[in-house]
Design a protein around this motif. Sequence first.
Motif, PDB file in Angstrom:
ATOM      1  N   GLY A   5      42.828 -49.035  -7.966  1.00 47.04           N
ATOM      2  CA  GLY A   5      41.995 -50.225  -7.871  1.00 47.04           C
ATOM      3  C   GLY A   5      41.529 -50.368  -6.435  1.00 47.04           C
ATOM      4  O   GLY A   5      41.014 -49.435  -5.835  1.00 47.04           O
ATOM      5  N   ASP A   6      41.748 -51.514  -5.826  1.00 47.46           N
ATOM      6  CA  ASP A   6      41.365 -51.693  -4.426  1.00 47.46           C
ATOM      7  C   ASP A   6      42.460 -51.176  -3.497  1.00 47.46           C
ATOM      8  O   ASP A   6      43.653 -51.353  -3.752  1.00 47.46           O
ATOM      9  CB  ASP A   6      41.122 -53.176  -4.137  1.00 47.46           C
ATOM     10  CG  ASP A   6      40.805 -53.406  -2.679  1.00 47.46           C
ATOM     11  OD1 ASP A   6      39.687 -53.053  -2.252  1.00 47.46           O
ATOM     12  OD2 ASP A   6      41.702 -53.896  -1.960  1.00 47.46           O
ATOM     13  N   MET A   7      42.055 -50.565  -2.395  1.00 53.10           N
ATOM     14  CA  MET A   7      43.011 -49.907  -1.506  1.00 53.10           C
ATOM     15  C   MET A   7      43.886 -50.885  -0.728  1.00 53.10           C
ATOM     16  O   MET A   7      44.984 -50.515  -0.283  1.00 53.10           O
ATOM     17  CB  MET A   7      42.276 -48.975  -0.532  1.00 53.10           C
ATOM     18  CG  MET A   7      41.300 -49.662   0.393  1.00 53.10           C
ATOM     19  SD  MET A   7      40.324 -48.488   1.379  1.00 53.10           S
ATOM     20  CE  MET A   7      41.563 -47.778   2.451  1.00 53.10           C
ATOM     21  N   ALA A   8      43.435 -52.114  -0.535  1.00 52.75           N
ATOM     22  CA  ALA A   8      44.275 -53.115   0.132  1.00 52.75           C
ATOM     23  C   ALA A   8      45.127 -53.873  -0.884  1.00 52.75           C
ATOM     24  O   ALA A   8      46.333 -54.057  -0.693  1.00 52.75           O
ATOM     25  CB  ALA A   8      43.412 -54.087   0.926  1.00 52.75           C
ATOM     26  N   THR A   9      44.511 -54.289  -1.972  1.00 49.79           N
ATOM     27  CA  THR A   9      45.227 -55.073  -2.979  1.00 49.79           C
ATOM     28  C   THR A   9      46.372 -54.278  -3.602  1.00 49.79           C
ATOM     29  O   THR A   9      47.444 -54.829  -3.875  1.00 49.79           O
ATOM     30  CB  THR A   9      44.249 -55.539  -4.073  1.00 49.79           C
ATOM     31  OG1 THR A   9      43.150 -56.216  -3.455  1.00 49.79           O
ATOM     32  CG2 THR A   9      44.931 -56.472  -5.056  1.00 49.79           C
ATOM     33  N   TYR A  27      30.892 -55.219  -1.379  1.00 45.34           N
ATOM     34  CA  TYR A  27      29.536 -54.832  -1.005  1.00 45.34           C
ATOM     35  C   TYR A  27      28.777 -54.527  -2.286  1.00 45.34           C
ATOM     36  O   TYR A  27      29.375 -54.202  -3.318  1.00 45.34           O
ATOM     37  CB  TYR A  27      29.527 -53.606  -0.075  1.00 45.34           C
ATOM     38  CG  TYR A  27      30.021 -52.333  -0.719  1.00 45.34           C
ATOM     39  CD1 TYR A  27      29.142 -51.445  -1.324  1.00 45.34           C
ATOM     40  CD2 TYR A  27      31.380 -52.021  -0.731  1.00 45.34           C
ATOM     41  CE1 TYR A  27      29.594 -50.278  -1.927  1.00 45.34           C
ATOM     42  CE2 TYR A  27      31.839 -50.859  -1.330  1.00 45.34           C
ATOM     43  CZ  TYR A  27      30.943 -49.991  -1.919  1.00 45.34           C
ATOM     44  OH  TYR A  27      31.401 -48.845  -2.516  1.00 45.34           O
ATOM     45  N   GLY A  28      27.460 -54.655  -2.228  1.00 45.46           N
ATOM     46  CA  GLY A  28      26.657 -54.387  -3.419  1.00 45.46           C
ATOM     47  C   GLY A  28      27.133 -55.245  -4.579  1.00 45.46           C
ATOM     48  O   GLY A  28      27.258 -56.463  -4.469  1.00 45.46           O
ATOM     49  N   ASN A  29      27.415 -54.601  -5.692  1.00 40.23           N
ATOM     50  CA  ASN A  29      27.946 -55.332  -6.851  1.00 40.23           C
ATOM     51  C   ASN A  29      29.418 -55.002  -7.081  1.00 40.23           C
ATOM     52  O   ASN A  29      29.914 -55.064  -8.206  1.00 40.23           O
ATOM     53  CB  ASN A  29      27.122 -55.008  -8.105  1.00 40.23           C
ATOM     54  CG  ASN A  29      27.208 -53.535  -8.483  1.00 40.23           C
ATOM     55  OD1 ASN A  29      27.720 -52.730  -7.716  1.00 40.23           O
ATOM     56  ND2 ASN A  29      26.703 -53.191  -9.662  1.00 40.23           N
ATOM     57  N   ARG A  30      30.115 -54.662  -6.005  1.00 40.06           N
ATOM     58  CA  ARG A  30      31.536 -54.322  -6.104  1.00 40.06           C
ATOM     59  C   ARG A  30      32.390 -55.478  -5.585  1.00 40.06           C
ATOM     60  O   ARG A  30      32.117 -56.040  -4.523  1.00 40.06           O
ATOM     61  CB  ARG A  30      31.839 -53.030  -5.334  1.00 40.06           C
ATOM     62  CG  ARG A  30      31.078 -51.843  -5.907  1.00 40.06           C
ATOM     63  CD  ARG A  30      31.473 -50.528  -5.265  1.00 40.06           C
ATOM     64  NE  ARG A  30      30.704 -49.440  -5.841  1.00 40.06           N
ATOM     65  CZ  ARG A  30      31.010 -48.813  -6.962  1.00 40.06           C
ATOM     66  NH1 ARG A  30      32.097 -49.170  -7.638  1.00 40.06           N
ATOM     67  NH2 ARG A  30      30.255 -47.838  -7.426  1.00 40.06           N
ATOM     68  N   TYR A  31      33.423 -55.797  -6.331  1.00 39.25           N
ATOM     69  CA  TYR A  31      34.294 -56.925  -6.019  1.00 39.25           C
ATOM     70  C   TYR A  31      35.749 -56.466  -6.007  1.00 39.25           C
ATOM     71  O   TYR A  31      36.097 -55.449  -6.607  1.00 39.25           O
ATOM     72  CB  TYR A  31      34.122 -58.034  -7.064  1.00 39.25           C
ATOM     73  CG  TYR A  31      32.756 -58.685  -7.044  1.00 39.25           C
ATOM     74  CD1 TYR A  31      32.568 -59.930  -6.453  1.00 39.25           C
ATOM     75  CD2 TYR A  31      31.648 -58.046  -7.611  1.00 39.25           C
ATOM     76  CE1 TYR A  31      31.315 -60.523  -6.434  1.00 39.25           C
ATOM     77  CE2 TYR A  31      30.394 -58.631  -7.591  1.00 39.25           C
ATOM     78  CZ  TYR A  31      30.231 -59.867  -6.999  1.00 39.25           C
ATOM     79  OH  TYR A  31      28.993 -60.457  -6.972  1.00 39.25           O
ATOM     80  N   TYR A  32      36.582 -57.218  -5.317  1.00 43.49           N
ATOM     81  CA  TYR A  32      38.018 -56.947  -5.365  1.00 43.49           C
ATOM     82  C   TYR A  32      38.775 -58.266  -5.273  1.00 43.49           C
ATOM     83  O   TYR A  32      38.224 -59.294  -4.867  1.00 43.49           O
ATOM     84  CB  TYR A  32      38.443 -55.995  -4.244  1.00 43.49           C
ATOM     85  CG  TYR A  32      38.505 -56.592  -2.853  1.00 43.49           C
ATOM     86  CD1 TYR A  32      39.729 -56.801  -2.218  1.00 43.49           C
ATOM     87  CD2 TYR A  32      37.346 -56.933  -2.150  1.00 43.49           C
ATOM     88  CE1 TYR A  32      39.802 -57.331  -0.941  1.00 43.49           C
ATOM     89  CE2 TYR A  32      37.406 -57.459  -0.873  1.00 43.49           C
ATOM     90  CZ  TYR A  32      38.638 -57.657  -0.267  1.00 43.49           C
ATOM     91  OH  TYR A  32      38.700 -58.188   0.998  1.00 43.49           O
ATOM     92  N   ARG A  33      40.016 -58.236  -5.683  1.00 40.83           N
ATOM     93  CA  ARG A  33      40.867 -59.425  -5.601  1.00 40.83           C
ATOM     94  C   ARG A  33      41.557 -59.416  -4.239  1.00 40.83           C
ATOM     95  O   ARG A  33      42.426 -58.594  -3.977  1.00 40.83           O
ATOM     96  CB  ARG A  33      41.877 -59.431  -6.751  1.00 40.83           C
ATOM     97  CG  ARG A  33      41.200 -59.532  -8.112  1.00 40.83           C
ATOM     98  CD  ARG A  33      42.189 -59.708  -9.251  1.00 40.83           C
ATOM     99  NE  ARG A  33      41.494 -59.767 -10.530  1.00 40.83           N
ATOM    100  CZ  ARG A  33      40.912 -60.855 -11.029  1.00 40.83           C
ATOM    101  NH1 ARG A  33      40.978 -62.007 -10.348  1.00 40.83           N
ATOM    102  NH2 ARG A  33      40.292 -60.818 -12.190  1.00 40.83           N
TER     103      ARG A  33
END
Length: 324
Positions: A5-9, A27-33
């Motif tokens: 998933g996300d590298m920080a989360t 960025y763009g249409n990319r989201y993360y928690r």
Amino acid sequence: EMYRGDMATYFAERLDGFSISGLVRSYGNRYYRKPVAVGDIHWREPISVEMFKYAQSLTDKPVKGMLTGPYTMMDWSFNEHYPNREALAMALAEAIHQEAVELEQAGAKYIQIDEPAVSTRPEELEIAIKAMGVVTNGLKAHTLTHICYGDFEKIYPRMLDIPVDQIDLEMANSHYDLLDTFRKAPFTKAIGLGVVDVHSHVLESVDEVADGIRRTLEVIPAERIFVDPDCGLKTRTVEEAKDKMRVVVKAANRVKKELQLCPRISSSTHGAIRRARTRRASATARRTSSSRSGQWRRTRVGRSKPSTSPASPVSRSSSRMAAC
């Protein structure tokens, strides 16, 4: 990377002291928690070791341990606990150091600590350097960090003081513009040379990738170049990722053949060569002892020792690439 998933989360979910917020635009249409630091950050148990072991079990070649660095984790998190950004980064550094130690104990010879956020806030580079020093302290593995897509002129050459053996940079996306910077102030570490653009569906040709490697060789010696993609291939399909990696390998092999380079000899093989030469030299000395003086024997054995001069095949084999 595909599983995280996300590298920080991914890491925040597995450390004490974090909660996870709702979706935040990256960025763009990319989201993360986005992680939220709500208490003291502590390492709890191995996070990436089992995945590393599995990947390493599939190949005889070394697999990198992959971690997200403390500065990037701090920058990509909300801080509701620590007095300032540096304090959060240093707490994360202690936790990530423990994970790096676990990877090394599991057999990782290369450990990458990604810091993509370093290039976005030049005024905080000193925090990143200090935090990385905690992460890599005492490690025997080859350490590297990945920094991408930023204004490098504001942090170079100071970024060379980040305490790792190698810095991995995107070069293809920026058309190798950083080479001009390196001509003004030499790049003194090993470089992870990004040669394919991971944000493009276009498949680079072997010719253009090989040309990028050749251009880099004008500035950085072959023994300090590790060829790889610009960044992670997560944004590409599996087939696109495989195709781009095939191009990377073909281009690297082509240039190595042109330069008559071959992969370095491992330290264990290097040692075996030395021991074999010493045994042969000793045997020769013993066979001739009845007809030669003791002084001759000492000279003969001495001559049989591997040379440590720059021209010695053994000394060259200790670098990343050795002349065939």
